[in-house]
Design an enzyme around this catalytic site. Structure first.
Site, PDB file in Angstrom:
ATOM      1  CG  HIS A 148      -0.096   3.027 -45.614  1.00 14.38           C
ATOM      2  ND1 HIS A 148       1.082   3.249 -45.425  1.00 14.38           N
ATOM      3  CD2 HIS A 148      -0.671   3.885 -46.424  1.00 14.38           C
ATOM      4  CE1 HIS A 148       1.493   4.213 -46.216  1.00 14.38           C
ATOM      5  NE2 HIS A 148       0.231   4.520 -47.038  1.00 14.38           N
ATOM      6  CG  HIS A 157     -11.838  11.674 -29.813  1.00 11.52           C
ATOM      7  ND1 HIS A 157     -12.710  12.402 -29.008  1.00 11.52           N
ATOM      8  CD2 HIS A 157     -12.501  11.130 -30.923  1.00 11.52           C
ATOM      9  CE1 HIS A 157     -13.927  12.058 -29.800  1.00 11.52           C
ATOM     10  NE2 HIS A 157     -13.885  11.398 -30.803  1.00 11.52           N
TER      11      HIS A 157
HETATM   12  O1  JB2 Z   1     -14.410   9.570 -13.310  1.00 13.32           O
HETATM   13  C1  JB2 Z   1     -15.574   9.241 -13.657  1.00 13.32           C
HETATM   14  C2  JB2 Z   1     -16.538  10.667 -14.513  1.00 13.32           C
HETATM   15  N1  JB2 Z   1     -16.086  11.823 -14.560  1.00 13.32           N
HETATM   16  C3  JB2 Z   1     -17.244  12.026 -15.571  1.00 13.32           C
HETATM   17  N2  JB2 Z   1     -16.230   8.216 -13.469  1.00 13.32           N
HETATM   18  C4  JB2 Z   1     -17.424   8.108 -13.922  1.00 13.32           C
HETATM   19  N3  JB2 Z   1     -18.009   6.814 -13.788  1.00 13.32           N
HETATM   20  N4  JB2 Z   1     -18.180   8.872 -14.798  1.00 13.32           N
HETATM   21  C5  JB2 Z   1     -17.798  10.109 -14.910  1.00 13.32           C
HETATM   22  N5  JB2 Z   1     -18.216  11.134 -15.363  1.00 13.32           N
HETATM   23  C6  JB2 Z   1     -19.548  11.294 -16.128  1.00 13.32           C
HETATM   24  O2  JB2 Z   1     -19.131  10.922 -17.696  1.00 13.32           O
HETATM   25  C7  JB2 Z   1     -20.303  12.499 -15.894  1.00 13.32           C
HETATM   26  O3  JB2 Z   1     -20.986  12.495 -14.832  1.00 13.32           O
HETATM   27  C8  JB2 Z   1     -21.342  12.332 -17.113  1.00 13.32           C
HETATM   28  O4  JB2 Z   1     -22.477  11.690 -16.867  1.00 13.32           O
HETATM   29  C9  JB2 Z   1     -20.349  11.458 -18.138  1.00 13.32           C
HETATM   30  C10 JB2 Z   1     -19.885  12.404 -19.406  1.00 13.32           C
HETATM   31  O5  JB2 Z   1     -21.133  12.367 -20.378  1.00 13.32           O
HETATM   32  P1  JB2 Z   1     -21.270  13.508 -21.307  1.00 13.32           P
HETATM   33  O6  JB2 Z   1     -22.391  13.203 -22.212  1.00 13.32           O
HETATM   34  O7  JB2 Z   1     -20.970  15.041 -20.902  1.00 13.32           O
HETATM   35  O8  JB2 Z   1     -19.521  13.437 -22.316  1.00 13.32           O
HETATM   36  P2  JB2 Z   1     -19.242  11.936 -22.860  1.00 13.32           P
HETATM   37  O9  JB2 Z   1     -17.722  12.001 -22.332  1.00 13.32           O
HETATM   38  O10 JB2 Z   1     -20.174  11.157 -22.556  1.00 13.32           O
HETATM   39  O11 JB2 Z   1     -19.164  12.336 -24.442  1.00 13.32           O
HETATM   40  C11 JB2 Z   1     -18.432  13.531 -24.973  1.00 13.32           C
HETATM   41  O12 JB2 Z   1     -17.392  13.014 -25.949  1.00 13.32           O
HETATM   42  C12 JB2 Z   1     -17.849  12.227 -26.640  1.00 13.32           C
HETATM   43  C13 JB2 Z   1     -16.589  11.636 -27.568  1.00 13.32           C
HETATM   44  C14 JB2 Z   1     -19.380  14.338 -25.719  1.00 13.32           C
HETATM   45  O13 JB2 Z   1     -19.010  15.406 -26.452  1.00 13.32           O
HETATM   46  C15 JB2 Z   1     -20.039  13.560 -26.922  1.00 13.32           C
HETATM   47  O14 JB2 Z   1     -20.935  14.473 -27.917  1.00 13.32           O
HETATM   48  C16 JB2 Z   1     -18.795  12.823 -27.715  1.00 13.32           C
HETATM   49  N6  JB2 Z   1     -19.131  11.935 -28.762  1.00 13.32           N
END
Ligand code: JB2
Length: 220
Positions: A148, A157
């Site tokens: 609360h 995050h």
């Molecule tokens: O500005 C952007 C951009 N910057 C990075 N625009 C778009 N459209 N895409 C972007 N990306 C893309 O985000 C990268 O090319 C990559 O494909 C993706 C990030 O993927 P990744 O698996 O490295 O991280 P995440 O942010 O999806 O997940 C992280 O954070 C989560 C909270 C990981 O640490 C996860 O395990 C965690 N649960």
């Protein structure tokens, strides 16, 4: 944007959402969006190589977003785990005229008096109690709990399994690692990094890294 992408958008655009990012966070966000009743039309990513993410097609890079908006897509969800990037892309999308819905996964318990900002991610099993406030683009990750009167700042995050007791305040873009516990009434500043498994028992200023039980500041 390719004409086949425009043709594949479908006629029901009221529930259509495009997802920004095609990585790990996007996988969970897409399934949470579907669970909340959204129709995910696909995602954008820096890496435009053709692929699907939990069944959602990679549509191209972010340069296609203005065309999607012109084609009638009103909703976008920023599925980027990096807090600074998520906030920046969220602001870009608002300037481009998109609205940012919440992605709420299964088995969440959200108080009717809690306030959720734009583009928040509330993943499976999360609990948000009375009068808590979750600001724009924040993530309350899987099985995290926010008691609360807490305030979780913009693009912060709260990682899986973390627990915030009552009246805790988390600053903008601060990251609480998995399994962090914060005792009642503590305030953690903006842009902090709290190590996984830490127990935070005292207020922390902006821009610190802290970890341990009890959490101690390691750098600033
Ligand atoms: O500005 C952007 C951009 N910057 C990075 N625009 C778009 N459209 N895409 C972007 N990306 C893309 O985000 C990268 O090319 C990559 O494909 C993706 C990030 O993927 P990744 O698996 O490295 O991280 P995440 O942010 O999806 O997940 C992280 O954070 C989560 C909270 C990981 O640490 C996860 O395990 C965690 N649960």
């Amino acid at each position: 944007m390719k004409s086949e992408v425009i043709h594949s958008l479908g006629s029901d655009l009221d529930s259509a959402v495009v997802v920004i990012g095609a990585g790990g966070h996007a996988k969970v966000a897409i399934e949470a969006l579907r669970f909340s009743g959204w129709r995910v039309i696909g995602c954008t990513d820096f890496d435009p190589s053709p692929r699907t993410v939990v069944g959602a097609e990679l549509l191209g890079g972010d340069e296609i977003l203005p065309d999607l908006r012109s084609a009638g897509i009103r909703y976008a969800f920023v599925a980027l785990g990096n807090n600074n990037l998520r906030q920046a892309r969220g602001e870009d999308l608002l300037n481009e005229g998109f609205e940012l819905p919440a992605a709420i996964g299964p088995n969440c318990s959200i108080s009717p008096t809690a306030k959720l900002g734009r583009g928040v991610a509330i993943f499976g099993g999360a609990v948000i109690n009375a009068d808590a406030q979750i600001e724009d683009l924040a993530i309350i990750n899987t099985n995290a709990s926010v008691d609360h009167d807490c305030v979780v700042g913009t693009a912060a995050h709260v990682a899986p399994g973390s627990a915030l007791a009552g009246c805790v305040k988390i600053g903008n873009r601060t990251f609480l690692g998995a399994g962090t516990t914060v005792i009642p009434g503590v305030t953690i500043g903006a842009d902090c990094m709290i190590g996984a498994g830490s127990v935070v028992v005292r207020d922390l200023p902006d821009l610190v890294t802290a970890l341990g039980v009890p959490a101690r500041v390691r750098s600033s």
